[in-house]
Design an enzyme around this catalytic site. Structure first.
Site, PDB file in Angstrom:
ATOM      1  N   CYS A   5       0.844  -1.203   0.000  1.00  0.00           N
ATOM      2  CA  CYS A   5       0.000   0.000   0.000  1.00  0.00           C
ATOM      3  C   CYS A   5       0.882   1.257   0.000  1.00  0.00           C
ATOM      4  CB  CYS A   5      -0.946   0.000   1.196  1.00  0.00           C
ATOM      5  SG  CYS A   5      -1.905   1.522   1.299  1.00  0.00           S
ATOM      6  N   CYS A   8       0.226   3.627   2.979  1.00  0.00           N
ATOM      7  CA  CYS A   8       0.800   3.132   4.244  1.00  0.00           C
ATOM      8  C   CYS A   8       2.303   3.390   4.263  1.00  0.00           C
ATOM      9  CB  CYS A   8       0.513   1.644   4.432  1.00  0.00           C
ATOM     10  SG  CYS A   8      -1.169   1.310   5.019  1.00  0.00           S
ATOM     11  N   ASP A  31      -0.872  15.567  -3.530  1.00  0.00           N
ATOM     12  CA  ASP A  31      -1.032  14.528  -4.556  1.00  0.00           C
ATOM     13  C   ASP A  31       0.108  14.642  -5.555  1.00  0.00           C
ATOM     14  OD1 ASP A  31      -1.979  13.116  -6.989  1.00  0.00           O
ATOM     15  OD2 ASP A  31      -3.850  12.943  -5.889  1.00  0.00           O
ATOM     16  N   HIS A  47      -4.931   1.629   8.045  1.00  0.00           N
ATOM     17  CA  HIS A  47      -5.313   1.190   6.693  1.00  0.00           C
ATOM     18  C   HIS A  47      -6.765   0.718   6.638  1.00  0.00           C
ATOM     19  CE1 HIS A  47      -4.618  -0.439   2.643  1.00  0.00           C
ATOM     20  NE2 HIS A  47      -5.452  -1.400   3.035  1.00  0.00           N
ATOM     21  N   ASN A  88     -13.372   8.629  -3.611  1.00  0.00           N
ATOM     22  CA  ASN A  88     -13.721   7.514  -4.488  1.00  0.00           C
ATOM     23  C   ASN A  88     -13.656   6.193  -3.733  1.00  0.00           C
ATOM     24  OD1 ASN A  88     -13.781   9.382  -6.638  1.00  0.00           O
ATOM     25  ND2 ASN A  88     -11.590   9.097  -7.034  1.00  0.00           N
ATOM     26  N   HIS A  99      -6.571   2.624  -0.279  1.00  0.00           N
ATOM     27  CA  HIS A  99      -6.439   3.093   1.108  1.00  0.00           C
ATOM     28  C   HIS A  99      -7.288   4.371   1.122  1.00  0.00           C
ATOM     29  CE1 HIS A  99      -3.672   4.019   4.766  1.00  0.00           C
ATOM     30  NE2 HIS A  99      -4.567   4.990   4.707  1.00  0.00           N
ATOM     31  N   HIS A 101      -9.029   7.756   1.055  1.00  0.00           N
ATOM     32  CA  HIS A 101      -8.457   9.100   0.971  1.00  0.00           C
ATOM     33  C   HIS A 101      -9.519  10.084   0.480  1.00  0.00           C
ATOM     34  CE1 HIS A 101      -7.698   6.923  -2.777  1.00  0.00           C
ATOM     35  NE2 HIS A 101      -7.869   8.074  -3.404  1.00  0.00           N
ATOM     36  N   HIS A 103      -9.830  13.686  -1.477  1.00  0.00           N
ATOM     37  CA  HIS A 103      -9.131  14.684  -2.294  1.00  0.00           C
ATOM     38  C   HIS A 103      -9.652  16.077  -1.944  1.00  0.00           C
ATOM     39  CE1 HIS A 103      -7.704  11.851  -5.588  1.00  0.00           C
ATOM     40  NE2 HIS A 103      -8.684  11.126  -5.081  1.00  0.00           N
TER      41      HIS A 103
HETATM   42  P1  5GP Z   1      -7.935   7.743  -6.479  1.00  0.00           P
HETATM   43  O1  5GP Z   1      -8.149   7.648  -7.953  1.00  0.00           O
HETATM   44  O2  5GP Z   1      -7.606   6.397  -5.869  1.00  0.00           O
HETATM   45  O3  5GP Z   1      -9.090   8.415  -5.773  1.00  0.00           O
HETATM   46  O4  5GP Z   1      -6.712   8.721  -6.264  1.00  0.00           O
HETATM   47  C1  5GP Z   1      -5.425   8.300  -5.926  1.00  0.00           C
HETATM   48  C2  5GP Z   1      -4.542   9.508  -5.970  1.00  0.00           C
HETATM   49  O5  5GP Z   1      -3.285   9.165  -5.405  1.00  0.00           O
HETATM   50  C3  5GP Z   1      -4.252  10.010  -7.395  1.00  0.00           C
HETATM   51  O6  5GP Z   1      -4.703  11.349  -7.525  1.00  0.00           O
HETATM   52  C4  5GP Z   1      -2.749   9.883  -7.538  1.00  0.00           C
HETATM   53  O7  5GP Z   1      -2.160  10.944  -8.244  1.00  0.00           O
HETATM   54  C5  5GP Z   1      -2.285   9.835  -6.094  1.00  0.00           C
HETATM   55  N1  5GP Z   1      -1.047   9.085  -5.910  1.00  0.00           N
HETATM   56  C6  5GP Z   1      -0.750   7.857  -6.423  1.00  0.00           C
HETATM   57  N2  5GP Z   1       0.480   7.470  -6.035  1.00  0.00           N
HETATM   58  C7  5GP Z   1       0.964   8.459  -5.238  1.00  0.00           C
HETATM   59  C8  5GP Z   1       2.195   8.638  -4.534  1.00  0.00           C
HETATM   60  O8  5GP Z   1       3.104   7.790  -4.554  1.00  0.00           O
HETATM   61  N3  5GP Z   1       2.342   9.776  -3.818  1.00  0.00           N
HETATM   62  C9  5GP Z   1       1.360  10.727  -3.773  1.00  0.00           C
HETATM   63  N4  5GP Z   1       1.603  11.806  -3.047  1.00  0.00           N
HETATM   64  N5  5GP Z   1       0.194  10.606  -4.428  1.00  0.00           N
HETATM   65  C10 5GP Z   1      -0.007   9.477  -5.146  1.00  0.00           C
HETATM   66 ZN    ZN Z   2      -2.687   1.543   3.384  1.00  0.00          ZN
END
Ligand code: 5GP
Ligand code: ZN
Length: 140
Positions: A5, A8, A31, A47, A88, A99, A101, A103
């Site tokens: 993850c 995590c 992000d 988590h 989401n 995990h 989150h 935005h």
């Molecule tokens: P989801 O589509 O799951 O709602 O959004 C996941 C978000 O995590 C995306 O906007 C993506 O850019 C961000 N993200 C993915 N990998 C990483 C990372 O390694 N570091 C950071 N800071 N953001 C990440």
């Molecule tokens: Zn996690």
């Protein structure tokens, strides 16, 4: 903690991140692929894959942190004109990192961000039927 993850690993400090806020329950960081400059993710330190797995106390706290981030963003000098909060759940609903989150996305007048929801007006019969199902499910 699942070792695969990404969030995590950010929380434990084994992956780099740009942190804007931290407490015992939540972490807020930039992000890596921002929709706009100032795009922040707010995550629980524990988590949970999706919202439905998470306790309400943690959820309430995450929303409070997101509100504080949103307020700070507006006062930060980034000069955003509005914000979207997006959360989401599940791959079919755009969740890529499993995990939980939240935005916090700054928006700027005339920015190029586009989402097509494809909304259609529903009949009262349909609305009442869906409401009944959800209401019953909430009472269980
Ligand atoms: P989801 O589509 O799951 O709602 O959004 C996941 C978000 O995590 C995306 O906007 C993506 O850019 C961000 N993200 C993915 N990998 C990483 C990372 O390694 N570091 C950071 N800071 N953001 C990440
Ligand atoms: Zn996690």
């Amino acid at each position: 903690m699942p070792s695969d993850c990404i969030f995590c690993r950010i929380i434990e400090g084994s992956l780099p991140s740009s942190i804007v806020y931290e407490d015992e329950i939540a972490l807020a960081f930039m992000d890596i692929m921002p929709i706009n400059p100032g795009h922040v993710l707010v995550v629980p330190k524990k988590h949970f894959r999706e919202l439905s797995e998470m306790d309400e106390g943690t959820g309430a706290h995450l929303f409070c942190v997101a509100m504080r981030v949103e307020r700070a963003l507006r006062a930060s000098g980034l000069q955003c004109d509005g914000t979207n909060l997006l959360q989401n759940n599940g791959p079919d609903a755009w969740q890529e990192v499993m995990h939980v989150h939240l935005h916090v996305i700054p928006r700027f007048r005339g920015d190029e961000v586009k989402v097509h929801f494809g909304q259609k007006e529903a009949s009262r019969a349909h609305l009442d039927s869906w409401a009944g199902k959800i209401k019953t499910s909430m009472e269980q």
